[in-house]
Design a protein around this motif. Structure first.
Motif, PDB file in Angstrom:
ATOM      1  N   THR A  68       0.923  -1.149  -0.013  1.00 19.12           N
ATOM      2  CA  THR A  68      -0.003  -0.101  -0.059  1.00 19.12           C
ATOM      3  C   THR A  68       0.814   1.356   0.014  1.00 19.12           C
ATOM      4  OG1 THR A  68      -0.075   0.093   2.319  1.00 19.12           O
ATOM      5  CG2 THR A  68      -2.029  -1.095   1.230  1.00 19.12           C
ATOM      6  N   ALA A  69       0.061   2.335  -0.267  1.00 18.87           N
ATOM      7  CA  ALA A  69       0.984   3.646  -0.262  1.00 18.87           C
ATOM      8  C   ALA A  69       1.133   4.121   1.054  1.00 18.87           C
ATOM      9  CB  ALA A  69       0.116   4.817  -1.061  1.00 18.87           C
ATOM     10  N   GLY A  70       2.390   4.700   1.585  1.00 16.12           N
ATOM     11  CA  GLY A  70       2.463   5.372   2.719  1.00 16.12           C
ATOM     12  C   GLY A  70       1.939   6.912   2.308  1.00 16.12           C
ATOM     13  N   ALA A  71       1.551   7.526   3.311  1.00 16.46           N
ATOM     14  CA  ALA A  71       1.103   9.119   3.232  1.00 16.46           C
ATOM     15  C   ALA A  71       1.440   9.878   4.576  1.00 16.46           C
ATOM     16  CB  ALA A  71      -0.189   9.050   2.912  1.00 16.46           C
ATOM     17  N   LYS A  72       1.555  11.116   4.234  1.00 15.55           N
ATOM     18  CA  LYS A  72       2.244  11.789   5.189  1.00 15.55           C
ATOM     19  C   LYS A  72       1.457  13.291   4.767  1.00 15.55           C
ATOM     20  CE  LYS A  72       5.940  14.157   5.676  1.00 15.55           C
ATOM     21  NZ  LYS A  72       7.458  14.412   5.829  1.00 15.55           N
ATOM     22  N   VAL A  73       0.726  13.991   5.896  1.00 15.38           N
ATOM     23  CA  VAL A  73       0.219  15.209   5.522  1.00 15.38           C
ATOM     24  C   VAL A  73       0.869  16.461   6.539  1.00 15.38           C
ATOM     25  CG1 VAL A  73      -1.685  16.667   5.817  1.00 15.38           C
ATOM     26  CG2 VAL A  73      -2.015  14.185   5.348  1.00 15.38           C
ATOM     27  N   ASP A  74       1.230  17.322   5.792  1.00 15.24           N
ATOM     28  CA  ASP A  74       1.987  18.569   6.380  1.00 15.24           C
ATOM     29  C   ASP A  74       1.322  19.842   5.742  1.00 15.24           C
ATOM     30  OD1 ASP A  74       3.615  19.961   8.075  1.00 15.24           O
ATOM     31  OD2 ASP A  74       5.322  20.013   6.493  1.00 15.24           O
ATOM     32  N   ASN A  75       0.670  20.553   6.928  1.00 15.30           N
ATOM     33  CA  ASN A  75       0.110  21.784   6.587  1.00 15.30           C
ATOM     34  C   ASN A  75      -0.941  21.682   5.208  1.00 15.30           C
ATOM     35  OD1 ASN A  75      -0.390  24.439   7.254  1.00 15.30           O
ATOM     36  ND2 ASN A  75       1.497  25.320   6.232  1.00 15.30           N
ATOM     37  N   GLY A  76      -1.633  20.756   4.984  1.00  9.80           N
ATOM     38  CA  GLY A  76      -2.607  20.671   3.939  1.00  9.80           C
ATOM     39  C   GLY A  76      -2.027  20.017   2.790  1.00  9.80           C
ATOM     40  N   VAL A  77      -0.882  19.551   2.868  1.00 10.00           N
ATOM     41  CA  VAL A  77      -0.250  18.889   1.615  1.00 10.00           C
ATOM     42  C   VAL A  77       0.029  17.363   1.892  1.00 10.00           C
ATOM     43  CG1 VAL A  77       1.814  19.154   0.002  1.00 10.00           C
ATOM     44  CG2 VAL A  77       0.801  21.257   0.870  1.00 10.00           C
ATOM     45  N   LEU A  78      -0.309  16.763   1.151  1.00 14.79           N
ATOM     46  CA  LEU A  78      -0.116  15.286   1.324  1.00 14.79           C
ATOM     47  C   LEU A  78       1.055  14.750   0.258  1.00 14.79           C
ATOM     48  CD1 LEU A  78      -2.317  12.479   1.562  1.00 14.79           C
ATOM     49  CD2 LEU A  78      -1.323  12.189  -0.457  1.00 14.79           C
ATOM     50  N   SER A  79       1.824  14.087   1.063  1.00 12.13           N
ATOM     51  CA  SER A  79       3.012  13.540   0.272  1.00 12.13           C
ATOM     52  C   SER A  79       2.816  11.835   0.673  1.00 12.13           C
ATOM     53  CB  SER A  79       4.531  13.895   1.053  1.00 12.13           C
ATOM     54  OG  SER A  79       4.643  15.277   1.013  1.00 12.13           O
ATOM     55  N   ALA A  80       3.060  11.191  -0.468  1.00  9.46           N
ATOM     56  CA  ALA A  80       3.260   9.738  -0.603  1.00  9.46           C
ATOM     57  C   ALA A  80       4.237   9.006  -1.117  1.00  9.46           C
ATOM     58  CB  ALA A  80       1.742   9.371  -1.380  1.00  9.46           C
ATOM     59  N   ASN A  81       4.412   7.940  -0.646  1.00 12.03           N
ATOM     60  CA  ASN A  81       5.660   6.693  -1.238  1.00 12.03           C
ATOM     61  C   ASN A  81       5.169   5.456  -1.151  1.00 12.03           C
ATOM     62  OD1 ASN A  81       5.787   6.125   1.416  1.00 12.03           O
ATOM     63  ND2 ASN A  81       7.710   6.797   1.767  1.00 12.03           N
ATOM     64  N   VAL A  82       5.883   4.626  -1.820  1.00 14.96           N
ATOM     65  CA  VAL A  82       5.619   3.181  -1.615  1.00 14.96           C
ATOM     66  C   VAL A  82       6.971   2.578  -1.217  1.00 14.96           C
ATOM     67  CG1 VAL A  82       6.235   2.969  -4.287  1.00 14.96           C
ATOM     68  CG2 VAL A  82       4.435   1.381  -3.126  1.00 14.96           C
TER      69      VAL A  82
END
Length: 147
Positions: A68-82
């Motif tokens: 599955t994708a990993g996700a992180k949110v910082d100040n309304g911006v979503l970053s994802a990785n695999v």
């Protein structure tokens, strides 16, 4: 059974038949951690770019588990990785399930106040389970809109 065993079985085979890696016998913890990170990078690149695509096509294709994708949110911006390179993350911001026609994740997505759904796709179009992230409104949006 394929889904539960693959690609984990490839990692087991790597450890079982290969000699002990440098990181496993290194006494200096910092050096061992650096060697482990380097070995993991090589292993994950080989898995994602060479071996997992082979699992898609060898002997008619296997039903291997797509991470599955990993996700992180910082100040309304979503970053994802695999976890494995070579796989493609697709996403939606309208609540729909991601499909092969959904946008490809390439850079962080400004999605304050939205629900983002992410899926990882293999070379044959099979997908992982969905990762759903409710992105809160960014601090700057709240200040500008006086929410």
């Amino acid at each position: 059974m394929e889904y539960m065993m693959l690609p984990k079985l490839l990692g087991l085979a790597e450890r079982a038949w290969a000699k002990d890696p440098e990181w496993a016998t290194e006494k200096d913890t910092a050096k061992a951690d650096a060697l482990y990170a380097q070995a993991w990078s090589v292993f994950s690149n080989v898995m994602g770019k060479r071996e997992m695509p082979r699992l898609d096509y060898y002997d008619g294709g296997f039903n291997w588990r797509i991470p599955t994708a990993g996700a992180k949110v910082d100040n309304g911006v979503l970053s994802a990785n695999v976890q494995m390179p070579g796989l493609v993350i697709r996403y939606t911001t309208n609540g729909d399930e991601p499909t092969l026609k959904s946008p490809v994740y390439t850079t962080p997505v400004a999605a304050g106040g939205k629900t983002v759904k992410l899926k990882v796709f293999s070379t044959r179009g099979r997908s992982s389970r969905t990762t759903t992230v409710k992105v809160p409104v960014a601090d700057t949006q709240m200040k500008n809109n006086k929410l």
